[in-house]
Write a protein that holds these residues in place. Sequence first.
Motif, PDB file in Angstrom:
ATOM      1  N   ARG A   1     -19.182 -45.876   5.709  1.00 19.50           N
ATOM      2  CA  ARG A   1     -19.577 -45.477   7.074  1.00 19.50           C
ATOM      3  C   ARG A   1     -19.213 -46.537   8.100  1.00 19.50           C
ATOM      4  O   ARG A   1     -19.203 -46.265   9.292  1.00 19.50           O
ATOM      5  CB  ARG A   1     -21.090 -45.223   7.122  1.00 19.50           C
ATOM      6  CG  ARG A   1     -21.495 -43.924   6.483  1.00 19.50           C
ATOM      7  CD  ARG A   1     -22.801 -43.395   7.073  1.00 19.50           C
ATOM      8  NE  ARG A   1     -23.107 -42.085   6.556  1.00 19.50           N
ATOM      9  CZ  ARG A   1     -23.815 -41.863   5.446  1.00 19.50           C
ATOM     10  NH1 ARG A   1     -24.297 -42.886   4.762  1.00 19.50           N
ATOM     11  NH2 ARG A   1     -24.025 -40.634   5.035  1.00 19.50           N
TER      12      ARG A   1
ATOM     13  N   HIS B   1     -26.781 -34.829  -0.258  1.00 13.22           N
ATOM     14  CA  HIS B   1     -25.514 -34.705  -0.961  1.00 13.22           C
ATOM     15  C   HIS B   1     -25.735 -34.007  -2.308  1.00 13.22           C
ATOM     16  O   HIS B   1     -26.733 -34.264  -2.965  1.00 13.22           O
ATOM     17  CB  HIS B   1     -24.965 -36.114  -1.167  1.00 13.22           C
ATOM     18  CG  HIS B   1     -23.509 -36.130  -1.458  1.00 13.22           C
ATOM     19  ND1 HIS B   1     -23.022 -35.844  -2.702  1.00 13.22           N
ATOM     20  CD2 HIS B   1     -22.442 -36.400  -0.674  1.00 13.22           C
ATOM     21  CE1 HIS B   1     -21.698 -35.929  -2.661  1.00 13.22           C
ATOM     22  NE2 HIS B   1     -21.329 -36.269  -1.436  1.00 13.22           N
TER      23      HIS B   1
ATOM     24  N   ASN C   1      -9.566 -34.046   8.491  1.00 12.80           N
ATOM     25  CA  ASN C   1      -9.921 -34.156   7.081  1.00 12.80           C
ATOM     26  C   ASN C   1      -9.066 -33.204   6.247  1.00 12.80           C
ATOM     27  O   ASN C   1      -8.550 -33.565   5.200  1.00 12.80           O
ATOM     28  CB  ASN C   1     -11.400 -33.828   6.879  1.00 12.80           C
ATOM     29  CG  ASN C   1     -12.279 -34.896   7.492  1.00 12.80           C
ATOM     30  OD1 ASN C   1     -11.788 -35.986   7.806  1.00 12.80           O
ATOM     31  ND2 ASN C   1     -13.543 -34.591   7.690  1.00 12.80           N
TER      32      ASN C   1
ATOM     33  N   GLN D   1     -12.993 -29.610  11.075  1.00  9.30           N
ATOM     34  CA  GLN D   1     -12.581 -30.948  10.685  1.00  9.30           C
ATOM     35  C   GLN D   1     -11.089 -30.958  10.411  1.00  9.30           C
ATOM     36  O   GLN D   1     -10.647 -31.170   9.277  1.00  9.30           O
ATOM     37  CB  GLN D   1     -13.361 -31.383   9.444  1.00  9.30           C
ATOM     38  CG  GLN D   1     -14.856 -31.399   9.649  1.00  9.30           C
ATOM     39  CD  GLN D   1     -15.271 -32.447  10.647  1.00  9.30           C
ATOM     40  OE1 GLN D   1     -14.744 -33.544  10.668  1.00  9.30           O
ATOM     41  NE2 GLN D   1     -16.207 -32.107  11.522  1.00  9.30           N
TER      42      GLN D   1
ATOM     43  N   THR E   1      -6.244 -34.397   3.456  1.00  7.82           N
ATOM     44  CA  THR E   1      -6.396 -34.011   2.057  1.00  7.82           C
ATOM     45  C   THR E   1      -5.185 -33.212   1.603  1.00  7.82           C
ATOM     46  O   THR E   1      -4.637 -33.453   0.511  1.00  7.82           O
ATOM     47  CB  THR E   1      -7.675 -33.196   1.893  1.00  7.82           C
ATOM     48  OG1 THR E   1      -8.714 -33.866   2.604  1.00  7.82           O
ATOM     49  CG2 THR E   1      -8.047 -33.048   0.441  1.00  7.82           C
TER      50      THR E   1
ATOM     51  N   PHE F   1     -17.725 -32.296   5.384  1.00 12.31           N
ATOM     52  CA  PHE F   1     -16.429 -32.975   5.424  1.00 12.31           C
ATOM     53  C   PHE F   1     -15.300 -31.956   5.545  1.00 12.31           C
ATOM     54  O   PHE F   1     -14.351 -32.153   6.306  1.00 12.31           O
ATOM     55  CB  PHE F   1     -16.256 -33.809   4.153  1.00 12.31           C
ATOM     56  CG  PHE F   1     -15.024 -34.654   4.139  1.00 12.31           C
ATOM     57  CD1 PHE F   1     -14.941 -35.794   4.919  1.00 12.31           C
ATOM     58  CD2 PHE F   1     -13.935 -34.310   3.350  1.00 12.31           C
ATOM     59  CE1 PHE F   1     -13.804 -36.580   4.913  1.00 12.31           C
ATOM     60  CE2 PHE F   1     -12.793 -35.085   3.344  1.00 12.31           C
ATOM     61  CZ  PHE F   1     -12.730 -36.227   4.122  1.00 12.31           C
TER      62      PHE F   1
ATOM     63  N   LYS G   1     -14.976 -40.816   0.811  1.00 12.45           N
ATOM     64  CA  LYS G   1     -15.539 -40.094   1.947  1.00 12.45           C
ATOM     65  C   LYS G   1     -16.335 -38.887   1.476  1.00 12.45           C
ATOM     66  O   LYS G   1     -17.417 -38.599   1.996  1.00 12.45           O
ATOM     67  CB  LYS G   1     -14.419 -39.644   2.886  1.00 12.45           C
ATOM     68  CG  LYS G   1     -13.976 -40.731   3.841  1.00 12.45           C
ATOM     69  CD  LYS G   1     -12.953 -40.184   4.810  1.00 12.45           C
ATOM     70  CE  LYS G   1     -12.547 -41.211   5.844  1.00 12.45           C
ATOM     71  NZ  LYS G   1     -11.360 -40.768   6.579  1.00 12.45           N
ATOM     72  N   VAL G   2     -15.787 -38.183   0.502  1.00 16.82           N
ATOM     73  CA  VAL G   2     -16.505 -37.016  -0.018  1.00 16.82           C
ATOM     74  C   VAL G   2     -17.795 -37.472  -0.683  1.00 16.82           C
ATOM     75  O   VAL G   2     -18.823 -36.808  -0.615  1.00 16.82           O
ATOM     76  CB  VAL G   2     -15.609 -36.227  -0.996  1.00 16.82           C
ATOM     77  CG1 VAL G   2     -16.406 -35.138  -1.674  1.00 16.82           C
ATOM     78  CG2 VAL G   2     -14.438 -35.637  -0.250  1.00 16.82           C
TER      79      VAL G   2
ATOM     80  N   TYR H   1     -20.088 -38.545   2.606  1.00 16.53           N
ATOM     81  CA  TYR H   1     -20.505 -37.444   3.476  1.00 16.53           C
ATOM     82  C   TYR H   1     -20.723 -36.203   2.632  1.00 16.53           C
ATOM     83  O   TYR H   1     -20.230 -36.096   1.514  1.00 16.53           O
ATOM     84  CB  TYR H   1     -19.444 -37.189   4.543  1.00 16.53           C
ATOM     85  CG  TYR H   1     -19.102 -38.404   5.350  1.00 16.53           C
ATOM     86  CD1 TYR H   1     -20.014 -38.912   6.273  1.00 16.53           C
ATOM     87  CD2 TYR H   1     -17.900 -39.058   5.171  1.00 16.53           C
ATOM     88  CE1 TYR H   1     -19.706 -40.051   7.000  1.00 16.53           C
ATOM     89  CE2 TYR H   1     -17.582 -40.191   5.899  1.00 16.53           C
ATOM     90  CZ  TYR H   1     -18.496 -40.683   6.815  1.00 16.53           C
ATOM     91  OH  TYR H   1     -18.204 -41.810   7.538  1.00 16.53           O
ATOM     92  N   GLU H   2     -21.415 -35.256   3.206  1.00 17.63           N
ATOM     93  CA  GLU H   2     -21.656 -33.988   2.519  1.00 17.63           C
ATOM     94  C   GLU H   2     -20.314 -33.234   2.426  1.00 17.63           C
ATOM     95  O   GLU H   2     -19.641 -33.057   3.437  1.00 17.63           O
ATOM     96  CB  GLU H   2     -22.666 -33.196   3.360  1.00 17.63           C
ATOM     97  CG  GLU H   2     -23.652 -32.420   2.560  1.00 17.63           C
ATOM     98  CD  GLU H   2     -23.096 -31.074   2.201  1.00 17.63           C
ATOM     99  OE1 GLU H   2     -22.970 -30.268   3.119  1.00 17.63           O
ATOM    100  OE2 GLU H   2     -22.765 -30.850   1.020  1.00 17.63           O
ATOM    101  N   PRO H   3     -19.883 -32.819   1.239  1.00 15.60           N
ATOM    102  CA  PRO H   3     -18.556 -32.202   1.115  1.00 15.60           C
ATOM    103  C   PRO H   3     -18.357 -31.019   2.043  1.00 15.60           C
ATOM    104  O   PRO H   3     -17.304 -30.863   2.658  1.00 15.60           O
ATOM    105  CB  PRO H   3     -18.503 -31.755  -0.342  1.00 15.60           C
ATOM    106  CG  PRO H   3     -19.507 -32.585  -1.045  1.00 15.60           C
ATOM    107  CD  PRO H   3     -20.567 -32.902  -0.049  1.00 15.60           C
TER     108      PRO H   3
END
Lengths: 728, 728
Positions: A385, A362, A448, A445, A452, A440, A431-432, A435-437
């Motif tokens: 998670r 991350h 997502n 996705q 957003t 994400f 979530k950001v 998880y890796e932005p």
Amino acid sequence: MAEAASQDLLLAAAFVSDAQYNRNIPFKTSPEAVRLYYLYNHWIMRTAAYFFIFLNLSLALFEEPAVYPLPFLVTSVVEVLCLLVFFGRLTHFAKVTPRNVFWKDTKNICIMVAILLSLTDLAIYGVLRIYNVRSIRWSRIVRPIFLVNFAESRQIRRAFRSIRNTLPEITYVFLLFMFSLLMFSLMALKLFGERNLLTAEGLPYFRNYLEIVFDLYVLVTTANSPDVMMPAFDFSSWYALFFIGFVIVNTYIFMSLFLAVVYNNYRKHLKNEIRKLAYMKRRKMIEAFNLLKEEEGAQFVVREARWKQLVKLVAPDTSNSHRELLLRISDDEQKGFIDKKSFVQLADLLNIQVITLKIRSHPLGQWMPRVYQSAVSQFLRSMVRHRGFVWTYDVIILINAIFIALDEETPYISYAEWVFLALYIIEILLKVYTYEPRAFFGKNQFWNWFDTLIIFAALTATILNTTLKSTTKYNSQQILDIVFILRVLRLIRIVDSIQRFRAIMNTLINIVPTMLTFGGLTLVVYCVFAIIGMELFHGKIQFFPANSNAPHALECGNPALKDSLFARGKYCKNNFNNFASSFIVLMELTVVNQWHDILLQPAKLYFIAFHIVMVIIIVNIFVSFILEAFFVEYSLEKTPPPPPQEGSLLDNMESTEHDLEGDSGAKPPSKGLVFKIASKRYRTVDALLQRMFEAEIPLEDEGPSFEEILNLAPTAPVPSHPTSESAA
Amino acid sequence: MAEAASQDLLLAAAFVSDAQYNRNIPFKTSPEAVRLYYLYNHWIMRTAAYFFIFLNLSLALFEEPAVYPLPFLVTSVVEVLCLLVFFGRLTHFAKVTPRNVFWKDTKNICIMVAILLSLTDLAIYGVLRIYNVRSIRWSRIVRPIFLVNFAESRQIRRAFRSIRNTLPEITYVFLLFMFSLLMFSLMALKLFGERNLLTAEGLPYFRNYLEIVFDLYVLVTTANSPDVMMPAFDFSSWYALFFIGFVIVNTYIFMSLFLAVVYNNYRKHLKNEIRKLAYMKRRKMIEAFNLLKEEEGAQFVVREARWKQLVKLVAPDTSNSHRELLLRISDDEQKGFIDKKSFVQLADLLNIQVITLKIRSHPLGQWMPRVYQSAVSQFLRSMVRHRGFVWTYDVIILINAIFIALDEETPYISYAEWVFLALYIIEILLKVYTYEPRAFFGKNQFWNWFDTLIIFAALTATILNTTLKSTTKYNSQQILDIVFILRVLRLIRIVDSIQRFRAIMNTLINIVPTMLTFGGLTLVVYCVFAIIGMELFHGKIQFFPANSNAPHALECGNPALKDSLFARGKYCKNNFNNFASSFIVLMELTVVNQWHDILLQPAKLYFIAFHIVMVIIIVNIFVSFILEAFFVEYSLEKTPPPPPQEGSLLDNMESTEHDLEGDSGAKPPSKGLVFKIASKRYRTVDALLQRMFEAEIPLEDEGPSFEEILNLAPTAPVPSHPTSESAA
């Protein structure tokens, strides 16, 4: 020599990219034509072309009868501008393609004629206007031609071709249907004509043959279902049998027959089109191969270096590693060259969307590792998670739904809205954080992105609304409406939590592109009918707001409508007074119900024509689209995962990438480069059928020549494998 | 020994005839069980069973609330009689099948439970009636079970199984659809709920969430299409977008999705059922073969003599020559025995309808040859055979159509009717004079039969009517109506003159059997809903003739309906007061339009349930039926004629027949015996799929055992060829 080689490369690249996008444009092979060809297909040029097509279509909003009136001078200047752009694009296209191909192509002729007609009509109308003579802007109905006939609208054109090919078959069924209608009408005349029955409105019932035919035609669409039967039914219960028989034969059997005919022809035609496309693609790839081939032992091949140059030219955006991957797949034995068989697959390989997702730590973990790896942070991330996190938010969404339904201007509940907004924002941030932005917000996705966007739009709109309210003490209605819609849309997220629902939703999302084609088709039909409708019925009906005291406000400004069902149903706003309301009326007619009430007496033929075109043909094509798309989706659900051979190649590739990156190798699974094939791209009817058909063409079969392909008869949908006559 | 052999033959014949009719009844192999099995399948027994099933169903017409009231004693005696018959038939069936199979079969248990329930309910109701306590005859809704569960109604049962298998899939789509509906309703509540809008009737618009949900559900069926939109649309044109979006998502996309799901599952399930049938048939034929086989060289075979005995037992009606033909096909090398491969095809061979049409001279030609062969007669016959004869009559039909439309009680025109009748009768007589009567009235001469029946029925009815009129000066309305209908039906003949129309008509005629299954399905659903509807809504609405002066005659006898759309539309006769009008109301609900007006307030749930069952599931199944049937027809149109090998055999057969007849051989083509394969019989979805699947089973593969076949999972619709494990 070097220049010739680079020209060959350029030309080959043009062939490959043409095959990749199924563009189907036969172009000249001179270097400058190829450069023009690239320019023609540049996304800016294409977008501009679409922009002007839609600008031209939307002119109907500003011309009399206008939604937003603009002076005639403005609209005519814009129209001339559009026509100039179309002419320019056509000239550009003429420079790219060989002259004989250009002049043989109906769509080019169509565009030219349409431009000429539009200009002539504009000139005549302008001149007459100067002398204050009103005339009809009849050329406006040719405008959709530009949407259909530009090279970009392949799908819409194909749908129209499909309709044209269905016409003979459907005409026979339609004639038979009309025959049945006429027979039933005759029977109705004999049975009920002399009974002196009255309808619920006290009008004579089933006296006049033509009126019976029309009433029964309306009954086929079920729009006047029990009403038309009631007088006869009241007279004797046995007469209900007549109507039941009528509905079974005409509504159920004939309408299903229409669907069957349309669907059957649609499939047949689709297969033929796909076959053409597949042959064309194969042909182009072979042309490209022949340009680049060198001798290697007993066979012709393309060497690795040239191949790489080619790929760089065709797809300049692909990363080095992606190119390496493609090379590995094409040259799987690492011989340093690519043979013909692998080469012709290049166009498809390029079409496979490869997501280069780098599993790396991350950004926060790199930026402030101590904080990110702390116990609290770790706990937070494992919490996010956890399955329970999703469930918690599902519960929050449900509570939110209840609050939305309650919302009654009480301050308590309007505060709750802020709480929910805050909760959703926290969810996204968490979530950001976890998880890796970049993963994400990856390309695939969908949910997502959806979340957003909805949340931040709602946040913006709510803040805007509150600001307006506190400063001007005034709720902006538009903003409030948007806020409401966004709030409800937020709830859709809950569908994503249930596996089976997600699958259906994905199917639906996948068929959206197919549906857009249908949207284009509908747009064309609507445009034509709206423009005709405006010429015929403009001003016949007026809409007055509820508190108006204009004369005949209740009869829609038309004394003839007094006591009509039209006026009683308060349908005054269903009129052809401008382009927008024409569209809405046509939409209502597509839905069919009450259409006999919406229409005016002299408009029967217009409405029947619309019904035949829109409901019998186009809606059935739409249903065929959806059926076919769904069946393809369904068959894909059952197909096994891709063959292991390719999979292992991908695995190889992954490790290779690790080597290439020169990574320390401490944590290979969490850090590194992983390719993921996003197979979604193939999940359209077209692509699947094409792949299926390509698998059927033997490699040695180069297929018919370009000329032959273009003239393939649709009557021979099953290919008779012309191997013997065309193998090179 | 001889007795054992004849018993084997009897048993083998039972197997073959079971395979021939796809009866799918596992029976005991004892001689007496086989005899009972024959009795069970005798056409008189089957017809009697159907008669009592329909008698039982039609009791609803005579029980309270009755169309034709009968005393309770009569209906209950009839019901007990029906139940006894059902019990008898079930006992008969139990004697035929092995005990463990019988008790494992759900349909037998179903029938027993249904009989018990009916008797119990009847007893309770009778006792309570004696004490003057009214109770509900709830067991009436189990009556359709008898229609579904008797072994004869295989097709209906299969359709129900298909529905059951579709349910999980359709439930998910339905839930998603309901979710979408709820979301849109929530949006509508937020957008329109606080605008204080009014509907055209002056009622509050979109205030209550549940009412919005219902209104939008009705909009999905398009029944209230523009009305529900108008108030919002009048307020602001932009709100039309909400409704357009709603219709696109819910009416077009979701409804198509329902069709796709139903169709897809229908096909999948059909394949599985057909696979079971094909395996079963193969298995039975092998059992029969094993009973009759004798050793011949290295293989087992059935000798010609035994084979002939078998065919005589299975199909006692076939002529000698037909049997010879079958033998020639089975034993094509004339070896005197039939091998296994040919033997297993016997069931299908027997199913091929062979028309033994003897091309011999006209009976009149034999009876009075001089007159028949005279110049006048020859000229007459060549005239009738001429294309112009058909055209002349087409013109006559058209003129007749005009006369029918004109018919205005003028004596001139009523005489014309006699002229036309005479012309049609002359046509038929001329045709019979020209063509051989037995060929003219052949089994497959649908149009000749149709013509003749219509004309003679019209003749009879017209004469009857004229007699009545002249003796009693009174037109019988019923007879007159029938005359009118027959007159119009006569005109249908013109369709037959145009080749392409004839093809479509033939398709339609071919799918009639498939549609009858659907009719059965509809009957079951209608019966259940009609009986429930009568219990719930009986007497709520009364119908009064137009000139009645009963109180509240205009409000259907229900003051609550004053000023309602229901009363305004004069829908009073749409009620649940008896079985027949319940059926008509349900028919109107199936057609969907205006259903929200027909229903009473508390009935919403009932109507929604009916809509889901009937429109979403059953109508879609019907459309799937028609689509599939049409596609099969369409694919058959393109298939080449039968393989020449079989054709040449037939040719051989023809000449053989000539020999057999010992004909003088003067005019072989005009006199002799010609076999014509009426392939129509195969033209059903079932038969075609079955043949296609059979072609896939290798001969060595005897398929799974009976037990395994019955338990074949529908989840594995594509057979995984269990050759290795089950080859005998």
